[in-house]
Design a protein around this motif. Sequence first.
Motif, PDB file in Angstrom:
ATOM      1  N   LYS A  92     -11.163 -15.680  -6.063  1.00 42.12           N
ATOM      2  CA  LYS A  92     -10.486 -16.502  -5.041  1.00 42.12           C
ATOM      3  C   LYS A  92      -9.817 -15.610  -3.988  1.00 42.12           C
ATOM      4  N   ARG A  93      -9.286 -14.475  -4.460  1.00 39.95           N
ATOM      5  CA  ARG A  93      -8.604 -13.593  -3.508  1.00 39.95           C
ATOM      6  C   ARG A  93      -9.593 -12.905  -2.571  1.00 39.95           C
ATOM      7  N   ILE A  94     -10.783 -12.560  -3.052  1.00 40.93           N
ATOM      8  CA  ILE A  94     -11.732 -11.913  -2.126  1.00 40.93           C
ATOM      9  C   ILE A  94     -12.137 -12.942  -1.061  1.00 40.93           C
ATOM     10  N   VAL A 184       4.358   1.581   9.040  1.00 35.04           N
ATOM     11  CA  VAL A 184       4.368   0.325   8.278  1.00 35.04           C
ATOM     12  C   VAL A 184       2.954   0.076   7.774  1.00 35.04           C
ATOM     13  N   ARG A 185       2.877  -0.647   6.659  1.00 36.57           N
ATOM     14  CA  ARG A 185       1.592  -0.913   6.040  1.00 36.57           C
ATOM     15  C   ARG A 185       0.926  -2.129   6.662  1.00 36.57           C
ATOM     16  N   ALA A 186       1.744  -3.105   7.020  1.00 42.78           N
ATOM     17  CA  ALA A 186       1.195  -4.394   7.447  1.00 42.78           C
ATOM     18  C   ALA A 186       2.271  -5.175   8.191  1.00 42.78           C
ATOM     19  N   THR A 194      -4.472  -9.304   2.595  1.00 44.06           N
ATOM     20  CA  THR A 194      -5.869  -9.136   2.172  1.00 44.06           C
ATOM     21  C   THR A 194      -6.049  -7.771   1.522  1.00 44.06           C
ATOM     22  N   LYS A 195      -7.086  -7.658   0.693  1.00 43.34           N
ATOM     23  CA  LYS A 195      -7.477  -6.340   0.221  1.00 43.34           C
ATOM     24  C   LYS A 195      -8.585  -5.870   1.144  1.00 43.34           C
ATOM     25  N   CYS A 196      -8.187  -5.132   2.195  1.00 44.24           N
ATOM     26  CA  CYS A 196      -9.190  -4.582   3.109  1.00 44.24           C
ATOM     27  C   CYS A 196      -8.925  -3.092   3.236  1.00 44.24           C
ATOM     28  N   ASN A 199      -6.095  -1.511   5.567  1.00 50.40           N
ATOM     29  CA  ASN A 199      -4.701  -1.408   5.110  1.00 50.40           C
ATOM     30  C   ASN A 199      -4.457  -0.069   4.434  1.00 50.40           C
ATOM     31  N   TYR A 200      -5.449   0.352   3.681  1.00 48.52           N
ATOM     32  CA  TYR A 200      -5.290   1.608   2.952  1.00 48.52           C
ATOM     33  C   TYR A 200      -5.348   2.800   3.903  1.00 48.52           C
ATOM     34  N   ALA A 201      -6.279   2.750   4.875  1.00 51.04           N
ATOM     35  CA  ALA A 201      -6.382   3.844   5.846  1.00 51.04           C
ATOM     36  C   ALA A 201      -5.044   4.042   6.551  1.00 51.04           C
ATOM     37  N   GLU A 230       8.780  -4.617   1.003  1.00 53.44           N
ATOM     38  CA  GLU A 230       7.515  -5.346   0.827  1.00 53.44           C
ATOM     39  C   GLU A 230       6.763  -4.919  -0.434  1.00 53.44           C
ATOM     40  N   GLU A 231       6.405  -3.643  -0.520  1.00 56.31           N
ATOM     41  CA  GLU A 231       5.611  -3.196  -1.674  1.00 56.31           C
ATOM     42  C   GLU A 231       5.965  -1.747  -1.973  1.00 56.31           C
ATOM     43  N   VAL A 232       5.459  -1.255  -3.097  1.00 56.40           N
ATOM     44  CA  VAL A 232       5.618   0.168  -3.403  1.00 56.40           C
ATOM     45  C   VAL A 232       4.222   0.766  -3.567  1.00 56.40           C
ATOM     46  N   GLY A 233       3.890   1.731  -2.706  1.00 53.94           N
ATOM     47  CA  GLY A 233       2.550   2.305  -2.720  1.00 53.94           C
ATOM     48  C   GLY A 233       1.542   1.199  -2.516  1.00 53.94           C
ATOM     49  N   SER A 234       0.581   1.066  -3.427  1.00 53.51           N
ATOM     50  CA  SER A 234      -0.334  -0.082  -3.357  1.00 53.51           C
ATOM     51  C   SER A 234      -0.085  -0.997  -4.550  1.00 53.51           C
ATOM     52  N   MET A 235       1.224  -1.203  -4.820  1.00 50.28           N
ATOM     53  CA  MET A 235       1.621  -2.137  -5.877  1.00 50.28           C
ATOM     54  C   MET A 235       2.672  -3.094  -5.333  1.00 50.28           C
ATOM     55  N   VAL A 254       2.531  -9.159   2.448  1.00 42.91           N
ATOM     56  CA  VAL A 254       2.559  -8.659   1.068  1.00 42.91           C
ATOM     57  C   VAL A 254       1.284  -9.134   0.357  1.00 42.91           C
ATOM     58  N   LEU A 255       0.674  -8.225  -0.399  1.00 42.48           N
ATOM     59  CA  LEU A 255      -0.545  -8.564  -1.131  1.00 42.48           C
ATOM     60  C   LEU A 255      -0.191  -9.454  -2.336  1.00 42.48           C
ATOM     61  N   PRO A 256      -0.844 -10.593  -2.486  1.00 41.92           N
ATOM     62  CA  PRO A 256      -0.545 -11.460  -3.634  1.00 41.92           C
ATOM     63  C   PRO A 256      -1.193 -10.933  -4.916  1.00 41.92           C
ATOM     64  N   GLY A 257      -0.497 -10.039  -5.575  1.00 44.98           N
ATOM     65  CA  GLY A 257      -1.036  -9.367  -6.758  1.00 44.98           C
ATOM     66  C   GLY A 257      -1.176 -10.328  -7.935  1.00 44.98           C
ATOM     67  N   ILE A 258      -2.232 -10.130  -8.692  1.00 44.84           N
ATOM     68  CA  ILE A 258      -2.462 -10.948  -9.890  1.00 44.84           C
ATOM     69  C   ILE A 258      -1.526 -10.467 -11.010  1.00 44.84           C
ATOM     70  N   THR A 259      -1.230  -9.177 -11.033  1.00 45.67           N
ATOM     71  CA  THR A 259      -0.248  -8.676 -11.999  1.00 45.67           C
ATOM     72  C   THR A 259       1.143  -9.205 -11.653  1.00 45.67           C
ATOM     73  N   ARG A 260       1.465  -9.245 -10.356  1.00 47.00           N
ATOM     74  CA  ARG A 260       2.744  -9.811  -9.898  1.00 47.00           C
ATOM     75  C   ARG A 260       2.886 -11.252 -10.381  1.00 47.00           C
ATOM     76  N   GLY A 300       0.578  -3.715 -10.754  1.00 46.05           N
ATOM     77  CA  GLY A 300      -0.783  -3.693 -10.216  1.00 46.05           C
ATOM     78  C   GLY A 300      -1.769  -3.502 -11.356  1.00 46.05           C
ATOM     79  N   THR A 301      -3.031  -3.798 -11.081  1.00 38.25           N
ATOM     80  CA  THR A 301      -4.057  -3.732 -12.122  1.00 38.25           C
ATOM     81  C   THR A 301      -4.173  -2.341 -12.745  1.00 38.25           C
ATOM     82  N   ALA A 302      -4.063  -1.296 -11.912  1.00 36.95           N
ATOM     83  CA  ALA A 302      -4.298   0.063 -12.428  1.00 36.95           C
ATOM     84  C   ALA A 302      -3.243   0.461 -13.452  1.00 36.95           C
TER      85      ALA A 302
HETATM   86  C1  LIG Z   1      -4.409  -4.655  -5.207  1.00 39.94           C
HETATM   87  C2  LIG Z   1      -3.054  -4.494  -4.632  1.00 39.94           C
HETATM   88  C3  LIG Z   1      -1.897  -4.848  -5.343  1.00 39.94           C
HETATM   89  C4  LIG Z   1      -1.917  -5.311  -6.791  1.00 39.94           C
HETATM   90  O1  LIG Z   1      -2.704  -6.413  -7.032  1.00 39.94           O
HETATM   91  P1  LIG Z   1      -3.199  -6.730  -8.522  1.00 39.94           P
HETATM   92  O2  LIG Z   1      -3.978  -7.962  -8.369  1.00 39.94           O
HETATM   93  O3  LIG Z   1      -1.976  -6.898  -9.351  1.00 39.94           O
HETATM   94  O4  LIG Z   1      -3.991  -5.539  -8.956  1.00 39.94           O
HETATM   95  C5  LIG Z   1      -0.676  -4.738  -4.713  1.00 39.94           C
HETATM   96  N1  LIG Z   1      -0.579  -4.277  -3.455  1.00 39.94           N
HETATM   97  C6  LIG Z   1      -1.662  -3.903  -2.742  1.00 39.94           C
HETATM   98  C7  LIG Z   1      -1.489  -3.401  -1.357  1.00 39.94           C
HETATM   99  C8  LIG Z   1      -2.929  -3.990  -3.306  1.00 39.94           C
HETATM  100  O5  LIG Z   1      -3.992  -3.622  -2.597  1.00 39.94           O
END
Ligand SMILES: *Cc1c(COP(=O)(O)O)cnc(C)c1O
Length: 354
Positions: A92-94, A184-186, A194-196, A199-201, A230-235, A254-260, A300-302
């Motif tokens: 759903k998130r993709i 800033v990240r976003a 979004t996971k695009c 954002n990481y670049a 907002e977030e810490v690193g990519s979490m 803010v990324l809607p994390g599934i772990t969150r 985060g998932t990792a």
């Molecule tokens: C993927 C991601 C997360 C964590 O999401 P999960 O679904 O918990 O893995 C948090 N922040 C960013 C920026 C991400 O890309």
Amino acid sequence: MKEYPVQRAAVLKEKPDPNTLVFGKTFTDHMFIMDYTAGQGWHDGRIVPYGPISLEPSAMVFHYAQEVFEGLKAYRNPQGQVQLFRPMENVKRINSSCDRMCIPQLPEEDTLAAIEQLVRLEADWVPSAPGTSLYIRPFIIATTPSLGVHAAHNYIFCIITCPVGAYYAEGINPVKIYVENEDVRAVRGGTGYTKCGGNYAASIRAGERAEENGYAQVLWLDGVHREYIEEVGSMNVMFQIGDTVVTPKLTGSVLPGITRKSCIELMRSWGLKVEERLITAKELFEAGANGTLKEAWGTGTAAVVSPIGEMGWEDKHVVVNAGKIGPLAQRLYDTLTGIQWGTQPDPHNWVIKL
Ligand SMILES: *Cc1c(COP(=O)(O)O)cnc(C)c1O
């Protein structure tokens, strides 16, 4: 459930030693791939040997970064079965990411079927040593050969998988984080939710700067006021202040994390007070100074849960829970990993066994 055609690899690779795996460097024997053509839709989903993709240098993804991705894991439970954790949330998130990036929607059930079929085929690659898993990376790229700035007419959806070692092979050591004042990240209205890849670049420079200064991660502030966390690193990030857990609300940046989401649901089911709201760096550092900040951690998932032991911001410095993992972060970590690896009951039905 949809079954995709499989072209098997002629020679299978040797499985790596799970104790020396470096994240994201070793890939399995097969991958899933599916094409999109305007007017035809998604077509020709198939599993093929893992290998290079050939694209024209003018393929749009190289120039305008029309790209989205996901990240989830397959775990081996004590009975030897392979299981996934809330994979439909990733599907759903993709699609939510696709919507923002003008990429055509994936069919949800068929996409879940593709993930499941690929992981079933690669089941021998799911390691069984404690803390290890098979990381699953679905992604979509725009392939139309054109330098015109518009949505592409052609895409590839691909899923690759790689065995990964235990994130905390040396035990859970809380990290030092640093409030980033410049980059800033976003921003709201942008692509933060979004996971695009873009954002990481945009986040790499601040991450490198933090590392140069002896910090493991960046604590991101909002792009407009430069005040709200907002977030810490990519979490995603959570704080226990007094008897309340506070986490930044999903404002669009803010990324809607599934772990969150899973942590919030668990903590509420335990009767804890959880607030999704705006929180300023000022409030956080004041709570650190006056002793009400009990715990801080990323999700985060990792890493699942990554405790924060120290935080720096300009000339301010806060040590959290004496630099050690706190009881709540530990309980979340134990519960979530217990559900994911199947060593604990799954009362919320989050796990799908393959
Ligand atoms: C993927 C991601 C997360 C964590 O999401 P999960 O679904 O918990 O893995 C948090 N922040 C960013 C920026 C991400 O890309």
